[in-house]
Write a protein that holds these residues in place. Structure first.
Motif, PDB file in Angstrom:
ATOM      1  N   THR A 170     -29.847 -20.019 -62.872  1.00  0.00           N
ATOM      2  CA  THR A 170     -30.201 -20.486 -64.207  1.00  0.00           C
ATOM      3  C   THR A 170     -29.407 -21.733 -64.573  1.00  0.00           C
ATOM      4  O   THR A 170     -29.948 -22.718 -65.068  1.00  0.00           O
ATOM      5  N   LEU A 171     -28.122 -21.721 -64.298  1.00  0.00           N
ATOM      6  CA  LEU A 171     -27.291 -22.864 -64.638  1.00  0.00           C
ATOM      7  C   LEU A 171     -27.659 -24.084 -63.819  1.00  0.00           C
ATOM      8  O   LEU A 171     -27.620 -25.209 -64.307  1.00  0.00           O
ATOM      9  N   LYS A 172     -28.040 -23.870 -62.552  1.00  0.00           N
ATOM     10  CA  LYS A 172     -28.441 -24.997 -61.722  1.00  0.00           C
ATOM     11  C   LYS A 172     -29.651 -25.686 -62.332  1.00  0.00           C
ATOM     12  O   LYS A 172     -29.747 -26.907 -62.377  1.00  0.00           O
ATOM     13  N   MET A 173     -30.595 -24.888 -62.843  1.00  0.00           N
ATOM     14  CA  MET A 173     -31.788 -25.469 -63.462  1.00  0.00           C
ATOM     15  C   MET A 173     -31.427 -26.202 -64.749  1.00  0.00           C
ATOM     16  O   MET A 173     -31.980 -27.250 -65.060  1.00  0.00           O
ATOM     17  N   MET A 174     -30.454 -25.663 -65.500  1.00  0.00           N
ATOM     18  CA  MET A 174     -30.043 -26.333 -66.730  1.00  0.00           C
ATOM     19  C   MET A 174     -29.440 -27.684 -66.424  1.00  0.00           C
ATOM     20  O   MET A 174     -29.527 -28.618 -67.218  1.00  0.00           O
ATOM     21  N   GLY A 175     -28.849 -27.831 -65.255  1.00  0.00           N
ATOM     22  CA  GLY A 175     -28.200 -29.082 -64.924  1.00  0.00           C
ATOM     23  C   GLY A 175     -29.147 -30.117 -64.370  1.00  0.00           C
ATOM     24  O   GLY A 175     -28.848 -31.300 -64.360  1.00  0.00           O
ATOM     25  N   GLU A 235     -19.519 -29.305 -61.617  1.00  0.00           N
ATOM     26  CA  GLU A 235     -18.247 -28.682 -61.988  1.00  0.00           C
ATOM     27  C   GLU A 235     -18.211 -28.317 -63.468  1.00  0.00           C
ATOM     28  O   GLU A 235     -17.530 -27.373 -63.879  1.00  0.00           O
ATOM     29  N   GLN A 236     -18.958 -29.058 -64.301  1.00  0.00           N
ATOM     30  CA  GLN A 236     -19.036 -28.700 -65.716  1.00  0.00           C
ATOM     31  C   GLN A 236     -19.994 -27.535 -65.927  1.00  0.00           C
ATOM     32  O   GLN A 236     -19.727 -26.631 -66.730  1.00  0.00           O
ATOM     33  N   ILE A 237     -21.100 -27.541 -65.222  1.00  0.00           N
ATOM     34  CA  ILE A 237     -22.063 -26.447 -65.342  1.00  0.00           C
ATOM     35  C   ILE A 237     -21.409 -25.112 -65.027  1.00  0.00           C
ATOM     36  O   ILE A 237     -21.683 -24.084 -65.666  1.00  0.00           O
ATOM     37  N   ALA A 238     -20.513 -25.124 -64.047  1.00  0.00           N
ATOM     38  CA  ALA A 238     -19.839 -23.887 -63.636  1.00  0.00           C
ATOM     39  C   ALA A 238     -18.949 -23.327 -64.741  1.00  0.00           C
ATOM     40  O   ALA A 238     -18.522 -22.166 -64.671  1.00  0.00           O
ATOM     41  N   ARG A 239     -18.677 -24.122 -65.765  1.00  0.00           N
ATOM     42  CA  ARG A 239     -17.813 -23.669 -66.859  1.00  0.00           C
ATOM     43  C   ARG A 239     -18.574 -22.910 -67.942  1.00  0.00           C
ATOM     44  O   ARG A 239     -17.978 -22.427 -68.907  1.00  0.00           O
ATOM     45  N   ILE A 240     -19.902 -22.826 -67.814  1.00  0.00           N
ATOM     46  CA  ILE A 240     -20.709 -22.131 -68.819  1.00  0.00           C
ATOM     47  C   ILE A 240     -20.700 -20.633 -68.555  1.00  0.00           C
ATOM     48  O   ILE A 240     -20.982 -20.180 -67.453  1.00  0.00           O
ATOM     49  N   GLN A 241     -20.385 -19.879 -69.574  1.00  0.00           N
ATOM     50  CA  GLN A 241     -20.439 -18.420 -69.523  1.00  0.00           C
ATOM     51  C   GLN A 241     -21.479 -17.964 -70.540  1.00  0.00           C
ATOM     52  O   GLN A 241     -21.334 -18.231 -71.731  1.00  0.00           O
ATOM     53  N   PHE A 242     -22.532 -17.307 -70.070  1.00  0.00           N
ATOM     54  CA  PHE A 242     -23.544 -16.844 -71.009  1.00  0.00           C
ATOM     55  C   PHE A 242     -22.977 -15.742 -71.887  1.00  0.00           C
ATOM     56  O   PHE A 242     -22.248 -14.864 -71.424  1.00  0.00           O
ATOM     57  N   PHE A 243     -23.315 -15.800 -73.178  1.00  0.00           N
ATOM     58  CA  PHE A 243     -22.876 -14.767 -74.095  1.00  0.00           C
ATOM     59  C   PHE A 243     -23.316 -13.393 -73.581  1.00  0.00           C
ATOM     60  O   PHE A 243     -24.467 -13.198 -73.202  1.00  0.00           O
TER      61      PHE A 243
END
Length: 366
Positions: free
Chosen positions: A11-16, A336-344
């Motif tokens: 999911t995060l990869k797609m957001m990026g 490296e910034q995307i990896a910092r996202i933690q889904f609620f």
């Protein structure tokens, strides 16, 4: 950072790498079953006007839209209406879904009744945030996160939330208090999502108090507190503020429009969320809702338009190919910034809401 979501990485990869006007709000009348009417409560800039007009023309179903800017207000209205809701579809952020469900405000969605279900991007079809006991409770729409933005003409680069507290920008910062309390907890080394504080109310309260006191101590940094995306956009455009905490969508939209804005995820990390369309329990126009869902997912152009209008990344397949280089760049971030996202997460929501609501009141009053 603990991985709580089995599909989070994709999911995060797609957001990026991927990601107007809204139909004029109509007055929501008392809800009675009408096959040619559909009542939707959603955010400004989420539904493209052209799509709504074409849907009405193709189906004969009148779409009545009520705008919302706050999950709490939307929840309170549905709870008050009970078995006689005045809306059929609502827009819920993933971390608030359990609250709506606990009050029996939503009903499960049957994907087999949505002919275009497979047009959702892969990671979102089975998004754990929308599944309860094997049943689907929402149509994924847009994904976003809490980011830090700065006016690149007036600020220095920074990879820390500490920029929000830099004396150089005193009087030129802004944030949503309820959101920023959680981020400040993370900045100070605490768990702003409260998962670590299950059955530990005293520890949780101490963490909240630390963030509250820190924000009160630095309250003179703030030009004003804001409540909605359009408000922070206007403050940035008018150069009333130079640094802000904001949802990724409003910031990305400014970047798409060419303003000197940088959106980043600081090294301390942040929180992500997923917006969805959800079917209200006792909705009077269920058949019309499923017709709408099928039409919504039929064309990736709709998802692209939603991204252009809102700035959030789309959950629809094929959208990335329809965006311009500038639009893609606006919603893309370094890995490296995307990896910092933690889904609620959804654990301990009642404790979190109660303590943060109290802290917000205390910060305002200080």
């Amino acid at each position: 950072m603990t991985l709580r979501n089995p599909t989070r990485r994709t999911t995060l990869k797609m957001m990026g790498t991927s990601a107007g006007l809204i139909a004029a709000p109509s007055i929501i009348r008392p809800a009675y079953a009408q096959s040619n009417v559909l009542n939707i409560t959603t955010y400004d800039k989420f539904l493209p006007e052209g799509f709504v007009e074409q849907f009405e023309k193709d189906t004969g179903i009148e779409v009545r839209i009520r705008l919302t800017d706050d999950q709490g207000k939307q929840y309170n209205l549905l709870a008050a209406e009970g078995a006689d809701p005045t809306t059929d579809i609502v827009t819920v952020a993933g971390h608030r879904l359990s609250q709506f469900m606990a009050s029996d405000l939503l009903q499960p969605i049957d994907p087999s009744r949505i002919s275009t279900w497979d047009n959702l991007a892969g990671p979102y079809k089975g998004a754990p945030q929308l599944i309860r006991k094997g049943e689907v409770y929402g149509i994924p729409l847009l994904a976003g996160f809490e980011g830090m933005v700065r006016n690149t003409d007036y600020t220095k680069p920074s990879d820390s939330w500490g920029l929000m507290f830099d004396p150089e920008y005193k009087g030129f910062t802004t944030y949503i208090i309820s959101d920023f309390v959680s981020i400040t907890m993370k900045y100070l080394g605490y768990d702003g999502d409260f998962v670590a504080y299950v059955d530990k109310p005293e520890e949780a309260q101490a963490a909240v108090n630390a963030a509250r006191d820190f924000l009160i101590e630095h309250k003179d940094m703030v030009r004003k507190f804001y409540d909605g995306g359009a408000e922070v956009q206007q403050m940035l455009v008018n150069e009333d503020v130079y640094v802000a905490q904001t949802w990724s969508g409003p910031a990305a939209k400014l970047i798409m429009d060419g303003f000197p804005i940088e959106l980043s995820i600081p090294k301390e990390g942040t929180y992500g969320f997923l917006y969805s369309f959800n079917l209200v329990n006792h909705a009077p126009n269920v058949d019309a809702a499923y017709t709408f869902f099928s039409a919504l997912l039929a064309n990736p152009e709709v998802g692209a338009a939603m991204t252009r209008q809102s700035g959030f990344a789309s959950a629809f397949s094929g959208v990335d190919q329809l965006l311009t280089d500038r639009e893609r760049a606006a919603i893309a971030l370094p890995e490296e910034q995307i990896a910092r996202i933690q889904f609620f997460a959804e654990e301990n929501r009642d404790m979190k809401n109660e303590m943060i609501d109290r802290a917000v009141a205390e910060i305002k009053a200080a």
